[in-house]
Design an enzyme around this catalytic site. Structure first.
Site, short mmCIF file in Angstrom:
data_model
loop_
_atom_site.label_atom_id
_atom_site.label_comp_id
_atom_site.label_asym_id
_atom_site.label_seq_id
_atom_site.Cartn_x
_atom_site.Cartn_y
_atom_site.Cartn_z
CG ASP A 1 -18.07 31.25 -41.94
OD1 ASP A 1 -17.63 30.31 -40.97
OD2 ASP A 1 -18.81 32.15 -41.24
CB ILE B 1 -13.32 39.98 -39.52
CG1 ILE B 1 -12.91 39.99 -37.95
CG2 ILE B 1 -14.42 41.63 -39.55
CD1 ILE B 1 -11.53 40.85 -37.48
N GLY C 1 -17.14 35.18 -34.63
CA GLY C 1 -18.14 36.56 -34.12
C GLY C 1 -17.15 37.43 -33.65
N GLY D 1 -23.12 39.12 -35.20
CA GLY D 1 -23.75 40.14 -36.18
C GLY D 1 -23.60 41.83 -35.67
P1 13P Z 1 -19.15 38.92 -36.98
O1 13P Z 1 -20.74 39.13 -37.13
O2 13P Z 1 -18.76 39.22 -35.71
O3 13P Z 1 -18.56 39.53 -38.38
O4 13P Z 1 -18.86 37.29 -37.41
C1 13P Z 1 -17.91 36.77 -38.84
C2 13P Z 1 -18.45 35.21 -37.80
O5 13P Z 1 -17.76 34.26 -37.38
C3 13P Z 1 -18.10 34.28 -39.59
O6 13P Z 1 -18.43 33.20 -38.97
O1 G3H Z 2 -21.08 33.59 -39.20
C1 G3H Z 2 -22.11 33.39 -40.25
C2 G3H Z 2 -21.25 34.74 -41.20
O2 G3H Z 2 -21.37 36.40 -40.99
C3 G3H Z 2 -21.75 34.26 -42.71
O3 G3H Z 2 -22.97 35.64 -42.84
O4 G3H Z 2 -24.27 33.38 -43.64
O5 G3H Z 2 -25.27 35.73 -43.76
O6 G3H Z 2 -23.40 35.59 -45.22
P1 G3H Z 2 -24.16 34.73 -44.01
ZN ZN Z 3 -19.06 32.44 -37.61
#
Ligand code: 13P
Ligand code: G3H
Ligand code: ZN
Length: 312
Positions: free
Chosen positions: A83, A258, A215, A182
């Site tokens: 990610d 998510i 997000g 977030g």
């Molecule tokens: P959320 O913060 O809405 O759960 O989004 C997570 C996300 O996009 C991880 O890449």
């Molecule tokens: O998009 C971000 C994800 O929620 C991952 O968050 O970098 O704090 O692990 P993190």
């Molecule tokens: Zn993301």
């Protein structure tokens, strides 16, 4: 079934009018909660690790935990995805160590730089049988420790997507249509709406091409309430309405990210446990309750948002 790439998952999701959930993993109980729910509902699932997760757990633990989930649930397709990969080297590291999909996030860079970086990753990934997600447009919120202020966030420009996909050769595209990262997305009383019209315009220009939404937590108020009733101090906020995400999933959106909602679930379970049992000190008891809520949340997402049940 071994760990799979997202290629076939997305083809089926696109044609079937549903999306695959991409849930962030940071430890064993989160992997278990997500995959137990997916297996129960016979749903494909993507487990994704951020830079922060890889630093926290050490990437090899995450790879092995996901491999364990694959061994325990051979009946469902599971993909392991990076990610928000920030540069070529982190993507290469994941490609070389067992990930089946990576995201290169060049969304904060000028268009041509984003193209150049995303293409370099796609070329290397494809040589190794790995697929690539890139991003065009910027979401508000926190992206991998970088706080993107609402005013610098911008919707994806539909006029740029064809050139971007053709020049980079990426396999899927994350777009900005009003979601944000977030747990504090919108103030209560506001009326969040994602721009399905922009999604529609983009998918007309890229027929059959898988679109990704980041997000996409909905900030379920029942879990916020449990947290605050058990000593927490979360501010009031709301997330993306689940019915709007369901609409996106019926269209070209094949992957919905998510993370925040799982964090709320884990925290609610642990806080509730400690308030009810202040004498407990066995981590299996309180983390086990957090895992139960993670599973419940993923169960709800598969049914109410993704529509991916019985699609394994
Ligand atoms: P959320 O913060 O809405 O759960 O989004 C997570 C996300 O996009 C991880 O890449
Ligand atoms: O998009 C971000 C994800 O929620 C991952 O968050 O970098 O704090 O692990 P993190
Ligand atoms: Zn993301």
């Amino acid at each position: 079934m071994a760990l799979v790439s997202t290629k076939e998952m997305f083809e089926k999701a696109y044609n079937g009018g549903y999306a695959v959930g991409a849930f962030n993993v940071n430890n064993m109980e989160i992997v278990q909660g997500i995959t137990d729910a997916a297996a129960e509902l016979k749903s494909p699932v993507i487990l994704q690790a951020s830079a922060g997760a890889r630093k926290y757990a050490n990437s090899i633990y995450l790879v092995k935990l996901v491999e364990a989930a694959v061994a325990l649930h051979p009946e469902i397709p599971i993909a392991l995805h990076l990610d928000h990969g920030a540069d070529f080297d982190v993507c290469k590291d994941c490609i070389d160590s067992g990930f089946t999909s990576v995201m290169i996030d060049g969304s904060s860079k000028p268009f041509d730089e984003n193209v150049e970086l995303s293409k370099r990753v796609a070329d290397y990934a494809h040589e190794h049988g790995v697929v690539v997600e890139a991003e065009l447009g910027t979401l508000a919120g926190v992206e991998d420790d970088v706080n993107v202020a609402a005013e610098s966030a911008q919707y994806t420009d539909p006029d740029q997507v064809v050139e971007f996909v053709e020049r980079t050769g990426v396999d899927s595209l994350a777009i900005a249509i009003g979601t944000s990262h977030g747990a504090y997305k919108f103030k209560p009383g506001t009326n969040p709406h994602i721009r399905l019209d922009i999604l529609e315009e983009i998918s007309k220009k890229l027929p059959g091409f898988p679109i990704v939404l980041h997000g996409s937590s909905s900030v379920p108020q029942e879990y916020v309430k449990i947290i605050n009733a058990n000593g927490g101090a979360l501010q009031d906020a709301i997330g993306i309405p689940e019915d709007q995400l369901r609409e996106a999933a019926k269209r070209a959106v094949c992957k919905i990210n998510i993370d925040s909602d799982l964090r709320l679930g884990m925290t609610a379970g642990i806080r509730e446990h400690f308030m009810a049992h202040p004498e407990h000190f066995d981590p299996r008891q309180y983390i086990g309750d957090g895992r139960k809520y993670v599973k419940d949340i993923v169960h709800g997402k598969i049914i109410n948002v993704l529509g991916s049940e019985n699609k394994a």
